[in-house]
Write a protein that holds these residues in place. Structure first.
Motif, PDB file in Angstrom:
ATOM      1  N   TRP A 130      14.262  -4.632   9.891  1.00  0.00           N
ATOM      2  CA  TRP A 130      13.681  -3.530   9.106  1.00  0.00           C
ATOM      3  C   TRP A 130      13.715  -2.918   8.026  1.00  0.00           C
ATOM      4  CZ3 TRP A 130      11.307  -5.132  14.010  1.00  0.00           C
ATOM      5  CH2 TRP A 130      12.625  -5.362  15.368  1.00  0.00           C
ATOM      6  N   PRO A 131      14.078  -2.738   7.194  1.00  0.00           N
ATOM      7  CA  PRO A 131      13.998  -2.133   5.681  1.00  0.00           C
ATOM      8  C   PRO A 131      12.870  -3.064   5.269  1.00  0.00           C
ATOM      9  CG  PRO A 131      15.712  -2.400   6.084  1.00  0.00           C
ATOM     10  CD  PRO A 131      16.205  -3.234   7.205  1.00  0.00           C
ATOM     11  N   VAL A 132      12.862  -4.255   5.316  1.00  0.00           N
ATOM     12  CA  VAL A 132      12.440  -5.467   4.673  1.00  0.00           C
ATOM     13  C   VAL A 132      11.229  -5.461   5.123  1.00  0.00           C
ATOM     14  CG1 VAL A 132      12.640  -7.769   3.487  1.00  0.00           C
ATOM     15  CG2 VAL A 132      13.938  -6.520   4.050  1.00  0.00           C
ATOM     16  N   LEU A 133      10.833  -5.603   6.335  1.00  0.00           N
ATOM     17  CA  LEU A 133       9.977  -5.370   7.582  1.00  0.00           C
ATOM     18  C   LEU A 133       8.680  -4.215   7.014  1.00  0.00           C
ATOM     19  CD1 LEU A 133       7.605  -6.373   9.862  1.00  0.00           C
ATOM     20  CD2 LEU A 133       9.574  -5.567  11.071  1.00  0.00           C
ATOM     21  N   LEU A 134       9.342  -3.075   7.438  1.00  0.00           N
ATOM     22  CA  LEU A 134       8.295  -1.611   7.342  1.00  0.00           C
ATOM     23  C   LEU A 134       7.833  -1.488   6.318  1.00  0.00           C
ATOM     24  CD1 LEU A 134      10.758   0.061  10.143  1.00  0.00           C
ATOM     25  CD2 LEU A 134       7.975  -1.319  10.093  1.00  0.00           C
ATOM     26  N   ASN A 135       8.888  -2.069   4.830  1.00  0.00           N
ATOM     27  CA  ASN A 135       8.403  -1.822   3.679  1.00  0.00           C
ATOM     28  C   ASN A 135       7.003  -2.431   3.040  1.00  0.00           C
ATOM     29  OD1 ASN A 135      10.284   0.222   1.564  1.00  0.00           O
ATOM     30  ND2 ASN A 135      11.599  -0.090   3.163  1.00  0.00           N
ATOM     31  N   THR A 136       7.681  -3.865   3.651  1.00  0.00           N
ATOM     32  CA  THR A 136       6.313  -4.466   3.314  1.00  0.00           C
ATOM     33  C   THR A 136       4.847  -4.273   4.437  1.00  0.00           C
ATOM     34  OG1 THR A 136       7.939  -6.593   3.433  1.00  0.00           O
ATOM     35  CG2 THR A 136       5.615  -7.545   3.884  1.00  0.00           C
ATOM     36  N   VAL A 137       5.355  -3.460   5.851  1.00  0.00           N
ATOM     37  CA  VAL A 137       3.738  -3.485   5.524  1.00  0.00           C
ATOM     38  C   VAL A 137       3.241  -2.330   4.542  1.00  0.00           C
ATOM     39  CG1 VAL A 137       3.090  -2.477   8.413  1.00  0.00           C
ATOM     40  CG2 VAL A 137       4.428  -3.968   8.283  1.00  0.00           C
ATOM     41  N   ASP A 138       4.242  -0.960   4.727  1.00  0.00           N
ATOM     42  CA  ASP A 138       3.806  -0.211   3.918  1.00  0.00           C
ATOM     43  C   ASP A 138       2.972  -0.600   2.719  1.00  0.00           C
ATOM     44  OD1 ASP A 138       2.664   2.751   3.021  1.00  0.00           O
ATOM     45  OD2 ASP A 138       5.132   2.760   2.506  1.00  0.00           O
ATOM     46  N   ALA A 140       1.928  -3.739   1.577  1.00  0.00           N
ATOM     47  CA  ALA A 140       0.762  -4.595   2.303  1.00  0.00           C
ATOM     48  C   ALA A 140      -0.459  -3.401   2.604  1.00  0.00           C
ATOM     49  CB  ALA A 140       0.960  -5.372   2.715  1.00  0.00           C
ATOM     50  N   ARG A 141      -0.373  -2.741   3.186  1.00  0.00           N
ATOM     51  CA  ARG A 141      -1.709  -1.081   3.540  1.00  0.00           C
ATOM     52  C   ARG A 141      -2.210  -0.549   2.275  1.00  0.00           C
ATOM     53  NH1 ARG A 141       0.070   1.118   9.569  1.00  0.00           N
ATOM     54  NH2 ARG A 141      -2.396   1.350   9.670  1.00  0.00           N
ATOM     55  N   SER A 142      -1.031  -0.305   0.977  1.00  0.00           N
ATOM     56  CA  SER A 142      -1.478   0.338  -0.603  1.00  0.00           C
ATOM     57  C   SER A 142      -2.002  -0.308  -1.290  1.00  0.00           C
ATOM     58  CB  SER A 142      -0.408   1.028  -0.183  1.00  0.00           C
ATOM     59  OG  SER A 142       0.543  -0.185  -0.808  1.00  0.00           O
ATOM     60  N   VAL A 143      -2.600  -1.568  -0.736  1.00  0.00           N
ATOM     61  CA  VAL A 143      -3.555  -2.020  -1.526  1.00  0.00           C
ATOM     62  C   VAL A 143      -4.508  -1.535  -2.259  1.00  0.00           C
ATOM     63  CG1 VAL A 143      -4.726  -4.375  -1.994  1.00  0.00           C
ATOM     64  CG2 VAL A 143      -3.314  -4.514  -0.918  1.00  0.00           C
ATOM     65  N   ASP A 144      -5.153  -1.384  -3.643  1.00  0.00           N
ATOM     66  CA  ASP A 144      -5.957  -0.507  -3.898  1.00  0.00           C
ATOM     67  C   ASP A 144      -7.662  -1.085  -3.699  1.00  0.00           C
ATOM     68  OD1 ASP A 144      -7.466   1.014  -5.462  1.00  0.00           O
ATOM     69  OD2 ASP A 144      -7.515   0.129  -7.063  1.00  0.00           O
ATOM     70  N   VAL A 145      -8.248   0.160  -2.615  1.00  0.00           N
ATOM     71  CA  VAL A 145      -9.441  -0.528  -2.348  1.00  0.00           C
ATOM     72  C   VAL A 145     -10.634  -1.362  -3.057  1.00  0.00           C
ATOM     73  CG1 VAL A 145     -11.520   0.754  -1.733  1.00  0.00           C
ATOM     74  CG2 VAL A 145      -9.221   1.832  -0.166  1.00  0.00           C
ATOM     75  N   THR A 146     -10.967  -0.822  -4.469  1.00  0.00           N
ATOM     76  CA  THR A 146     -10.952  -1.712  -5.471  1.00  0.00           C
ATOM     77  C   THR A 146     -10.964  -2.979  -6.006  1.00  0.00           C
ATOM     78  OG1 THR A 146     -11.374   1.198  -7.241  1.00  0.00           O
ATOM     79  CG2 THR A 146     -11.133  -1.033  -8.143  1.00  0.00           C
ATOM     80  N   LYS A 147      -9.716  -3.584  -5.958  1.00  0.00           N
ATOM     81  CA  LYS A 147      -8.814  -4.659  -5.932  1.00  0.00           C
ATOM     82  C   LYS A 147      -9.439  -5.439  -4.457  1.00  0.00           C
ATOM     83  CE  LYS A 147      -4.316  -3.134  -8.444  1.00  0.00           C
ATOM     84  NZ  LYS A 147      -3.448  -3.853  -8.363  1.00  0.00           N
ATOM     85  N   VAL A 148      -9.277  -4.589  -3.185  1.00  0.00           N
ATOM     86  CA  VAL A 148      -9.932  -5.340  -2.444  1.00  0.00           C
ATOM     87  C   VAL A 148     -11.566  -5.715  -2.490  1.00  0.00           C
ATOM     88  CG1 VAL A 148     -10.284  -5.133   0.285  1.00  0.00           C
ATOM     89  CG2 VAL A 148      -8.320  -4.280  -1.487  1.00  0.00           C
ATOM     90  N   VAL A 166      -2.912  -9.034  -2.453  1.00  0.00           N
ATOM     91  CA  VAL A 166      -1.564  -8.189  -1.435  1.00  0.00           C
ATOM     92  C   VAL A 166      -0.194  -8.471  -2.159  1.00  0.00           C
ATOM     93  CG1 VAL A 166      -0.739  -8.083   0.699  1.00  0.00           C
ATOM     94  CG2 VAL A 166      -3.162  -8.580   0.096  1.00  0.00           C
ATOM     95  N   LEU A 167       0.021  -9.686  -2.132  1.00  0.00           N
ATOM     96  CA  LEU A 167       2.346  -9.527  -2.568  1.00  0.00           C
ATOM     97  C   LEU A 167       2.456  -8.878  -3.571  1.00  0.00           C
ATOM     98  CD1 LEU A 167       4.568 -10.958  -1.893  1.00  0.00           C
ATOM     99  CD2 LEU A 167       4.357 -12.766  -3.110  1.00  0.00           C
ATOM    100  N   PRO A 168       1.475  -8.850  -5.036  1.00  0.00           N
ATOM    101  CA  PRO A 168       2.289  -8.648  -5.862  1.00  0.00           C
ATOM    102  C   PRO A 168       1.789  -6.488  -5.810  1.00  0.00           C
ATOM    103  CG  PRO A 168       0.520  -9.750  -6.767  1.00  0.00           C
ATOM    104  CD  PRO A 168       0.646  -9.836  -5.590  1.00  0.00           C
ATOM    105  N   ALA A 169       1.088  -6.311  -5.593  1.00  0.00           N
ATOM    106  CA  ALA A 169       0.621  -5.030  -4.907  1.00  0.00           C
ATOM    107  C   ALA A 169       2.040  -4.279  -4.156  1.00  0.00           C
ATOM    108  CB  ALA A 169      -0.299  -4.002  -4.345  1.00  0.00           C
ATOM    109  N   ALA A 170       1.952  -4.978  -2.854  1.00  0.00           N
ATOM    110  CA  ALA A 170       2.804  -4.794  -2.636  1.00  0.00           C
ATOM    111  C   ALA A 170       5.484  -4.958  -3.180  1.00  0.00           C
ATOM    112  CB  ALA A 170       3.269  -5.562  -0.938  1.00  0.00           C
ATOM    113  N   SER A 171       4.548  -5.657  -4.032  1.00  0.00           N
ATOM    114  CA  SER A 171       6.046  -6.014  -4.297  1.00  0.00           C
ATOM    115  C   SER A 171       6.841  -4.976  -5.132  1.00  0.00           C
ATOM    116  CB  SER A 171       5.835  -6.626  -5.751  1.00  0.00           C
ATOM    117  OG  SER A 171       5.523  -7.958  -5.279  1.00  0.00           O
ATOM    118  N   PRO A 172       6.913  -4.199  -5.416  1.00  0.00           N
ATOM    119  CA  PRO A 172       8.110  -2.885  -5.477  1.00  0.00           C
ATOM    120  C   PRO A 172       8.170  -1.851  -4.300  1.00  0.00           C
ATOM    121  CG  PRO A 172       5.547  -2.212  -6.500  1.00  0.00           C
ATOM    122  CD  PRO A 172       5.552  -3.548  -6.245  1.00  0.00           C
ATOM    123  N   LYS A 173       7.372  -1.335  -3.276  1.00  0.00           N
ATOM    124  CA  LYS A 173       8.216  -1.662  -2.465  1.00  0.00           C
ATOM    125  C   LYS A 173       8.805  -2.555  -1.609  1.00  0.00           C
ATOM    126  CE  LYS A 173       4.907   2.349  -0.906  1.00  0.00           C
ATOM    127  NZ  LYS A 173       3.487   2.860  -0.199  1.00  0.00           N
TER     128      LYS A 173
END
Length: 255
Positions: A130-138, A140-148, A166-173
């Protein structure tokens, strides 16, 4: 370096205080560190079969369960994090499953897997995902709009978008979730070994308690602390190397 020395000085001071009070109290339930070290030496060094029969299998279960949960959590978290509709449907189920205490499912896993390594892995995976899953979801959803928008303009292929943006942007969380899950995996490894098995660190802790060998029991507890500290240190080193591209605060640079 100064902070490093300060931390270990405080730690050494606490050990000295524990030693003094332990000798003065002469309580078999709380032996001084010197007796614990002696018991640990006899258990880990003078009886090397304990390493292969109990310590290494426990480490193997811990790392295997943590790795399986991490892979599933990251993969599923990336999918759910980039799909609002999928998260709407899966969100209530995730909240429900996360609310179930993993130790409460040990009897269920015993019935399903008849004890042994399969039961222990199931307990660890269910508890630490659960910590991995929920942090990854958070993340992945926080990718900068400019990058998208930039990726859409250049029509980057889906797999390159996921792996390169997506993966590099979500890596810290993701790494934050991995650290929490690693600590949980150590706890659940011990819990899963209290029943349905006759080997492992958890099993030896229970045996020492039943035999009223409290010094040996404390030696097992110290071993768990050493394992937790060592694994966390290795993961932090990997995290710093993987996220070297990120700017760090001054406190992190001198840690």
């Amino acid at each position: 370096m100064n902070k490093f020395l300060q931390r270990w000085t405080v730690f050494a001071g606490l050990i000295v205080v524990w030693q003094v009070f332990g000798v003065l109290a002469d309580d078999p339930f709380f032996p001084p560190p010197s007796e614990i070290v002696e018991a640990a030496w006899e258990w880990w060094v003078l009886e090397p079969e304990n390493v292969t029969e109990h310590i290494l299998p426990s480490i193997g279960r811990l790392l295997s369960g943590w790795a399986i949960a991490s892979l599933i959590g990251i993969a599923l978290g990336m999918l759910l994090g980039r799909s609002d509709r999928a998260m709407e449907y899966a969100g209530p189920l995730l909240v429900f499953l996360r609310s179930i205490p993993p130790p409460a499912l040990v009897p269920v896993f015993l019935l399903l897997f008849k004890g042994g390594t399969s039961m222990q892995l199931a307990t660890i995976v269910f508890g630490v995902i659960w910590p991995v899953l929920l942090n990854t979801v958070d993340g992945a959803r926080s990718v900068d709009v400019t990058k998208v928008d930039t990726s859409a303009v250049f029509q980057i292929p889906r797999y390159q978008w996921v792996l390169g943006v997506v993966l590099p942007a979500a890596s810290p969380k993701i790494f934050a979730g991995l650290r929490v899950s690693l600590s949980l995996s150590l706890v659940l490894m011990v819990i899963s070994e209290l029943v349905g098995t006759d080997n492992g660190i958890g099993s030896q802790l229970m045996t020492a308690q039943r035999e009223f060998d409290y010094t040996r029991m404390w030696a097992g507890i110290v071993l768990l602390g050493v394992l937790g500290y060592g694994l966390n240190t290795v993961l932090l080193a990997v995290e710093r190397r993987a996220l070297a591209w990120q700017p760090r605060s001054r406190d992190e640079q001198h840690a």
